[in-house]
Scaffold this motif. Sequence first.
Motif, PDB file in Angstrom:
ATOM      1  N   SER A  87       0.836  -1.090   0.034  1.00 57.71           N
ATOM      2  CA  SER A  87      -0.139   0.085  -0.085  1.00 57.71           C
ATOM      3  C   SER A  87       1.192   1.212  -0.101  1.00 57.71           C
ATOM      4  N   ASN A  88       0.477   2.235  -0.444  1.00 60.92           N
ATOM      5  CA  ASN A  88       1.084   3.532  -0.580  1.00 60.92           C
ATOM      6  C   ASN A  88       0.215   4.793  -0.093  1.00 60.92           C
ATOM      7  N   ASP A  89       0.545   6.017  -0.081  1.00 57.59           N
ATOM      8  CA  ASP A  89      -0.354   7.099   0.359  1.00 57.59           C
ATOM      9  C   ASP A  89      -1.636   7.182  -0.536  1.00 57.59           C
ATOM     10  N   VAL A  90      -1.652   6.787  -1.612  1.00 60.07           N
ATOM     11  CA  VAL A  90      -2.886   6.813  -2.706  1.00 60.07           C
ATOM     12  C   VAL A  90      -3.600   5.435  -2.550  1.00 60.07           C
ATOM     13  N   THR A  91      -3.016   4.286  -2.419  1.00 60.73           N
ATOM     14  CA  THR A  91      -3.698   3.118  -2.722  1.00 60.73           C
ATOM     15  C   THR A  91      -3.511   2.280  -1.576  1.00 60.73           C
ATOM     16  N   GLU A  92      -4.758   1.618  -1.388  1.00 65.07           N
ATOM     17  CA  GLU A  92      -4.741   0.656  -0.273  1.00 65.07           C
ATOM     18  C   GLU A  92      -4.935  -0.703  -0.993  1.00 65.07           C
ATOM     19  N   THR A  93      -4.090  -1.558  -0.582  1.00 66.07           N
ATOM     20  CA  THR A  93      -4.011  -3.001  -1.376  1.00 66.07           C
ATOM     21  C   THR A  93      -4.418  -4.123  -0.279  1.00 66.07           C
ATOM     22  N   THR A  94      -5.319  -4.742  -0.822  1.00 61.69           N
ATOM     23  CA  THR A  94      -6.089  -5.885  -0.038  1.00 61.69           C
ATOM     24  C   THR A  94      -5.613  -7.104  -0.716  1.00 61.69           C
ATOM     25  N   ILE A  95      -5.110  -8.420   0.096  1.00 68.00           N
ATOM     26  CA  ILE A  95      -4.808  -9.313  -0.745  1.00 68.00           C
ATOM     27  C   ILE A  95      -5.443 -10.698   0.006  1.00 68.00           C
ATOM     28  N   VAL A  96      -6.443 -11.506  -0.820  1.00 69.18           N
ATOM     29  CA  VAL A  96      -6.998 -12.439  -0.307  1.00 69.18           C
ATOM     30  C   VAL A  96      -6.214 -13.635  -0.788  1.00 69.18           C
ATOM     31  N   ILE A  97      -5.689 -14.459  -0.041  1.00 66.12           N
ATOM     32  CA  ILE A  97      -4.904 -15.673  -0.286  1.00 66.12           C
ATOM     33  C   ILE A  97      -5.792 -16.967  -0.112  1.00 66.12           C
ATOM     34  N   LYS A  98      -6.191 -17.959  -1.159  1.00 68.00           N
ATOM     35  CA  LYS A  98      -6.672 -18.891  -1.219  1.00 68.00           C
ATOM     36  C   LYS A  98      -5.676 -20.044  -1.291  1.00 68.00           C
ATOM     37  N   GLU A  99      -5.634 -20.929  -0.464  1.00 70.07           N
ATOM     38  CA  GLU A  99      -4.802 -22.185  -0.321  1.00 70.07           C
ATOM     39  C   GLU A  99      -5.367 -23.401  -1.040  1.00 70.07           C
ATOM     40  N   LYS A 100      -5.130 -23.967  -1.722  1.00 65.65           N
ATOM     41  CA  LYS A 100      -5.398 -25.651  -2.260  1.00 65.65           C
ATOM     42  C   LYS A 100      -4.263 -26.547  -1.897  1.00 65.65           C
ATOM     43  N   THR A 143      -6.800  -6.498  -4.721  1.00 69.23           N
ATOM     44  CA  THR A 143      -7.602  -5.705  -5.034  1.00 69.23           C
ATOM     45  C   THR A 143      -6.919  -4.238  -4.367  1.00 69.23           C
ATOM     46  N   GLU A 144      -6.815  -3.238  -5.417  1.00 69.12           N
ATOM     47  CA  GLU A 144      -6.258  -2.008  -5.266  1.00 69.12           C
ATOM     48  C   GLU A 144      -7.309  -0.944  -5.372  1.00 69.12           C
ATOM     49  N   LYS A 145      -7.473  -0.279  -4.235  1.00 65.73           N
ATOM     50  CA  LYS A 145      -8.383   0.687  -4.182  1.00 65.73           C
ATOM     51  C   LYS A 145      -7.869   2.183  -3.710  1.00 65.73           C
ATOM     52  N   ASN A 146      -8.568   3.345  -4.462  1.00 66.45           N
ATOM     53  CA  ASN A 146      -8.147   4.599  -4.001  1.00 66.45           C
ATOM     54  C   ASN A 146      -8.504   4.698  -2.213  1.00 66.45           C
ATOM     55  N   LYS A 147      -7.537   5.186  -1.460  1.00 68.87           N
ATOM     56  CA  LYS A 147      -7.855   5.398  -0.331  1.00 68.87           C
ATOM     57  C   LYS A 147      -9.242   6.673   0.050  1.00 68.87           C
ATOM     58  N   VAL A 148      -9.003   7.643  -0.878  1.00 70.39           N
ATOM     59  CA  VAL A 148     -10.018   8.590  -0.587  1.00 70.39           C
ATOM     60  C   VAL A 148     -11.273   8.405  -1.100  1.00 70.39           C
ATOM     61  N   SER A 149     -11.420   7.896  -2.327  1.00 77.28           N
ATOM     62  CA  SER A 149     -12.915   7.708  -3.091  1.00 77.28           C
ATOM     63  C   SER A 149     -13.155   6.365  -2.940  1.00 77.28           C
ATOM     64  N   GLN A 150     -12.308   5.417  -2.556  1.00 71.29           N
ATOM     65  CA  GLN A 150     -12.583   3.927  -2.342  1.00 71.29           C
ATOM     66  C   GLN A 150     -12.996   3.349  -3.752  1.00 71.29           C
ATOM     67  N   LEU A 151     -12.599   3.865  -4.908  1.00 69.03           N
ATOM     68  CA  LEU A 151     -12.994   3.479  -5.982  1.00 69.03           C
ATOM     69  C   LEU A 151     -12.030   2.333  -6.288  1.00 69.03           C
ATOM     70  N   VAL A 152     -12.102   1.170  -6.895  1.00 71.36           N
ATOM     71  CA  VAL A 152     -11.318   0.080  -7.283  1.00 71.36           C
ATOM     72  C   VAL A 152     -10.450   0.561  -8.493  1.00 71.36           C
ATOM     73  N   ALA A 153      -9.041   0.549  -8.229  1.00 73.84           N
ATOM     74  CA  ALA A 153      -8.249   0.892  -9.342  1.00 73.84           C
ATOM     75  C   ALA A 153      -7.790  -0.248 -10.183  1.00 73.84           C
ATOM     76  N   ASP A 154      -7.537  -1.418  -9.747  1.00 80.69           N
ATOM     77  CA  ASP A 154      -7.223  -2.602 -10.258  1.00 80.69           C
ATOM     78  C   ASP A 154      -7.629  -3.784  -9.421  1.00 80.69           C
ATOM     79  N   ARG A 155      -7.978  -4.992 -10.270  1.00 81.15           N
ATOM     80  CA  ARG A 155      -8.354  -6.235  -9.360  1.00 81.15           C
ATOM     81  C   ARG A 155      -7.671  -7.377 -10.050  1.00 81.15           C
ATOM     82  N   PHE A 156      -6.903  -8.130  -9.645  1.00 77.79           N
ATOM     83  CA  PHE A 156      -6.218  -9.147 -10.284  1.00 77.79           C
ATOM     84  C   PHE A 156      -5.922 -10.231  -9.499  1.00 77.79           C
ATOM     85  N   GLN A 157      -5.665 -11.491 -10.062  1.00 74.95           N
ATOM     86  CA  GLN A 157      -5.354 -12.604  -9.507  1.00 74.95           C
ATOM     87  C   GLN A 157      -4.227 -13.428 -10.052  1.00 74.95           C
ATOM     88  N   PHE A 158      -3.357 -14.060  -9.413  1.00 71.42           N
ATOM     89  CA  PHE A 158      -2.140 -14.849  -9.902  1.00 71.42           C
ATOM     90  C   PHE A 158      -1.924 -16.244  -9.174  1.00 71.42           C
TER      91      PHE A 158
END
Length: 379
Positions: free
Chosen positions: A39-52, A89-104
């Motif tokens: 995360s940084n001053d602008v973006t809040e990063t949330t990580i969901v990890i699914k283990e199989k 999931t990367e969101k803007n800290k102020v607007s809470q809009l999702v900037a990017d959502r991806f998985q690997f």
Amino acid sequence: MSTPESIVEPTVFCDIRIADASDYVTRKSLGKIETNLRSNDVTETTIVIKEKDRFDGRPTEDTFEADSKPFTLDFEERCFGSEFTFVVTEKNKVSQLVADRFQFVVKAELTVEETRKFLENAEMLVDPDSMRPARFYRNNFPDDETQLEKNSRGCYELVTKQCSGHRASPLFGKFRGVYLSCRLDEKDNPVYRQDTGLPEGFAYPKASPYGPNRRSFDTDKILKENSRLFLADMHCFLQSRHEEWYSRPHYPLLIVCQKDSATYNECGSMGLVELDWEDNNFLLWQPATGQLMCSTEINLQRRQMLPHNVWPEIFLCDTELCFKDGLKSRCDLRESSPSQRSFYRCNACHGNRRKVNRESSRGDGESRKRQTEKTDENP
């Protein structure tokens, strides 16, 4: 009615994209996955990890909020071999809009370097002076042979590498081949004298958990001029209800494939150890004479502390094997003990690493030479 000075926009979810793990994983080792996610001053990063889990298949899920430092996932030995899906999931800290959502996806498997170190340790584990005459054979249940007889080609079905061995081995689900055994018992063999391929004084094991029907094969049905040999894995079993160190048979997995095949090239790229047919610690083959020998014990230094023996397993790739080419015999059916289970951590084969010294590990070769001369006298 008062109007708020600022309105927080609702989160807008965008379509999730499939990303390449190499863009986000900076380093992977056994027990740790390091990423550049933060995360940084602008973006809040949330990580969901699914283990199989590789072995029981039970999925688990955890959520992490990344801080300003690169996110690192540390995991325990029970997770070795698991498949981790990172949903970011990367969101803007102020607007809470999702900037990017991806998985690997990242697999908690041995790296090439770790695979090499593990196999080099296993290579030094086995006593080269414990070589004894061997013969290829395979056990089946009657229903399996009935099904094979219905097959017009009469060839064994090719299967993928099973979930045995190092928990984090990258071999699971890779390659297709046929499992074979080769070790014999040192005793008189009055029962199977119709099998002319058996060396005098040696017999097949009396019982097998893989079925009572046995087919044995001449070496030239299995090994060809362009056959190559790789040390691929090692696993062991606990056979006693007593201390864990007692009586563990060790099973080195040896891949036999054709030179320059897809299997051969992938074995090299994965860090598997290629062995010389006439000079290795596991399975010796002399093409000129057809003589086949395999290891039966771990080295003397380890054996003084750990009374283990060795049963090489062969995984034959790139070759169709017809079961009718084998000589048929029977044996007793032995069920696997409920206390018998595969181990990852074993002080002998997964314990202290030893520096590889091929010359000193094989001694002067006199013991092997004496054993070869003995079998030559009794073909």
